[in-house]
Design a protein around this motif. Structure first.
Motif, PDB file in Angstrom:
ATOM      1  N   ALA A  50       0.848  -1.191   0.000  1.00  0.00           N
ATOM      2  CA  ALA A  50       0.000   0.000   0.000  1.00  0.00           C
ATOM      3  C   ALA A  50       0.885   1.243   0.000  1.00  0.00           C
ATOM      4  N   ILE A  51       0.690   2.095  -0.987  1.00  0.00           N
ATOM      5  CA  ILE A  51       1.412   3.368  -1.077  1.00  0.00           C
ATOM      6  C   ILE A  51       0.360   4.458  -1.236  1.00  0.00           C
ATOM      7  N   LYS A  52       0.157   5.233  -0.193  1.00  0.00           N
ATOM      8  CA  LYS A  52      -0.960   6.167  -0.159  1.00  0.00           C
ATOM      9  C   LYS A  52      -0.678   7.482  -0.891  1.00  0.00           C
ATOM     10  N   LYS A  53       0.586   7.830  -1.038  1.00  0.00           N
ATOM     11  CA  LYS A  53       0.921   9.084  -1.707  1.00  0.00           C
ATOM     12  C   LYS A  53       1.290   8.808  -3.159  1.00  0.00           C
ATOM     13  N   ALA A  54       0.527   9.439  -4.073  1.00  0.00           N
ATOM     14  CA  ALA A  54       0.735   9.189  -5.498  1.00  0.00           C
ATOM     15  C   ALA A  54       2.134   9.578  -5.954  1.00  0.00           C
ATOM     16  N   ASP A  55       2.667  10.674  -5.422  1.00  0.00           N
ATOM     17  CA  ASP A  55       3.996  11.100  -5.855  1.00  0.00           C
ATOM     18  C   ASP A  55       5.068  10.128  -5.381  1.00  0.00           C
ATOM     19  N   THR A  56       4.832   9.484  -4.232  1.00  0.00           N
ATOM     20  CA  THR A  56       5.767   8.465  -3.750  1.00  0.00           C
ATOM     21  C   THR A  56       5.799   7.279  -4.710  1.00  0.00           C
ATOM     22  N   ALA A  57       4.621   6.859  -5.161  1.00  0.00           N
ATOM     23  CA  ALA A  57       4.554   5.735  -6.103  1.00  0.00           C
ATOM     24  C   ALA A  57       5.272   6.057  -7.408  1.00  0.00           C
ATOM     25  N   VAL A  58       5.083   7.266  -7.908  1.00  0.00           N
ATOM     26  CA  VAL A  58       5.738   7.662  -9.158  1.00  0.00           C
ATOM     27  C   VAL A  58       7.251   7.651  -8.987  1.00  0.00           C
ATOM     28  N   GLN A  59       7.729   8.160  -7.862  1.00  0.00           N
ATOM     29  CA  GLN A  59       9.169   8.181  -7.627  1.00  0.00           C
ATOM     30  C   GLN A  59       9.726   6.768  -7.483  1.00  0.00           C
ATOM     31  N   MET A  60       8.981   5.891  -6.814  1.00  0.00           N
ATOM     32  CA  MET A  60       9.419   4.497  -6.678  1.00  0.00           C
ATOM     33  C   MET A  60       9.464   3.814  -8.034  1.00  0.00           C
ATOM     34  N   TYR A  61       8.517   4.152  -8.907  1.00  0.00           N
ATOM     35  CA  TYR A  61       8.552   3.606 -10.273  1.00  0.00           C
ATOM     36  C   TYR A  61       9.826   4.051 -10.981  1.00  0.00           C
TER      37      TYR A  61
END
Length: 319
Positions: free
Chosen positions: A252-263
């Motif tokens: 679960a990754i609640k912050k969209a910008d965190t997910a984009v950076q992890m991608y």
């Protein structure tokens, strides 16, 4: 239908997945998972339950829909096709559906998966003791006596219009229900094993260890409250030979910008860039951005539990 823009780089090699939320991806090379036959995925919130009868949220349905199967499964064209059933026949008047199971079906623990498991899951859904929020679907399907059992007018669950006879399950409707085949693919009507549910009691489906699975994957590592789990290929699934991806790691990754950076760091194989206008503008020109059609309905309901005093007031809700 929304068009959601997403960064994606891998393909998920299974025949088909959940009819509610698909783990589907497309694109070219992948720096994280392709060489080890794993996919790194995420959800924007934690899953809440693995209880097939009681689930109502999209991401729990994603977990359930990939780890369980139904008589039918919706294909990429949106059509219900045979899964655990090798055929489903409908009478000319539209009142009788007869499903014939495939031979040798097994649960993930190696025990036999039978027609009785489908009868039980429909009975458990309409049983008022279960308190399923989706029991109304069984009622609106016009399944014989579903309404009377759900309201308590009939207490004998065996009076429900679904019966097992050998490897066949027969559904009796009181009037035609054109969408009934889609119920035979829906995650809330996937089979459940009565003996297992009763043995687990209150613990049933509260962690990944307290559930058994009938679908392409099993779930590992979910403790009931954390935000991560793994889908692991189910060797007992009838079509396991066509499930190409061995593992799907979800968190679960609640912050969209965190997910984009992890991608971008190679830690995820997908990221939604449509969450906010700023994220979309910053990433829409990325060569790996692709539009993903998504059919869904989102709505808001009032909190009427009593914890918010003002919302307990009907006039305030109307205003």
């Amino acid at each position: 239908m929304d068009n959601k823009s997403t960064l994606k780089r891998v393909g998920l090699g299974v025949v088909s997945l959940a009819s509610v939320a698909l783990l589907a991806a497309c694109g070219g090379g992948n720096k994280t998972a392709a060489n080890k036959n794993e996919i790194n995925w995420y959800t924007p919130t934690e899953i809440l339950t693995l209880d097939i009868s009681k689930n109502t949220d999209q991401y729990s349905a994603l977990a359930i829909g990939n780890s369980s199967s139904n008589l039918l499964r919706v294909d990429k064209k949106g059509e219900p096709k045979p899964d655990l059933a090798k055929s489903v026949e409908v009478s000319e008047d539209g009142l009788t559906y007869t499903a014939t199971l495939r031979d040798g079906l097994k649960w993930s623990d190696g025990s036999d998966l039978t027609a009785d498991d489908f009868v039980y899951t429909w009975q458990r859904m309409v049983d008022p003791k279960t308190a399923s929020e989706y029991a109304y679907l069984a009622v609106e399907s016009h399944l014989e006596n579903a309404d009377k059992i759900n309201t308590g007018e009939i207490s004998d669950l065996s009076q429900l219009g679904v019966k097992a006879d050998g490897n066949k399950i027969t559904f009796k409707l009181t009037s035609p229900c054109p969408q009934f085949k889609y119920y035979l693919a829906f995650s809330n009507f996937m089979p459940q094993k009565k003996a297992f549910v009763e043995k687990e009691g209150d613990k049933y489906a509260t962690t990944s260890k307290d559930q058994i699975y009938s679908g392409p994957y099993t779930i590992k590592g979910w403790n009931g409250s954390d935000g991560s789990f793994t889908l692991v290929k189910n060797k007992y699934y009838w079509d396991a030979k066509n499930v190409k991806t061995e593992k799907v790691n979800l968190q679960a990754i609640k912050k969209a910008d965190t997910a984009v950076q992890m991608y971008k760091n190679g830690e995820l194989d997908t990221a939604n860039i449509s969450a906010t206008s700023s994220i979309y503008k910053a990433n829409k020109s990325n060569k790996e951005a692709v539009p993903v059609p998504e059919a869904r309905m989102t709505y808001i309901v009032y909190n009427e539990t009593g914890s918010v005093a003002s919302l307990a007031n009907e006039k305030i809700r109307q205003a």
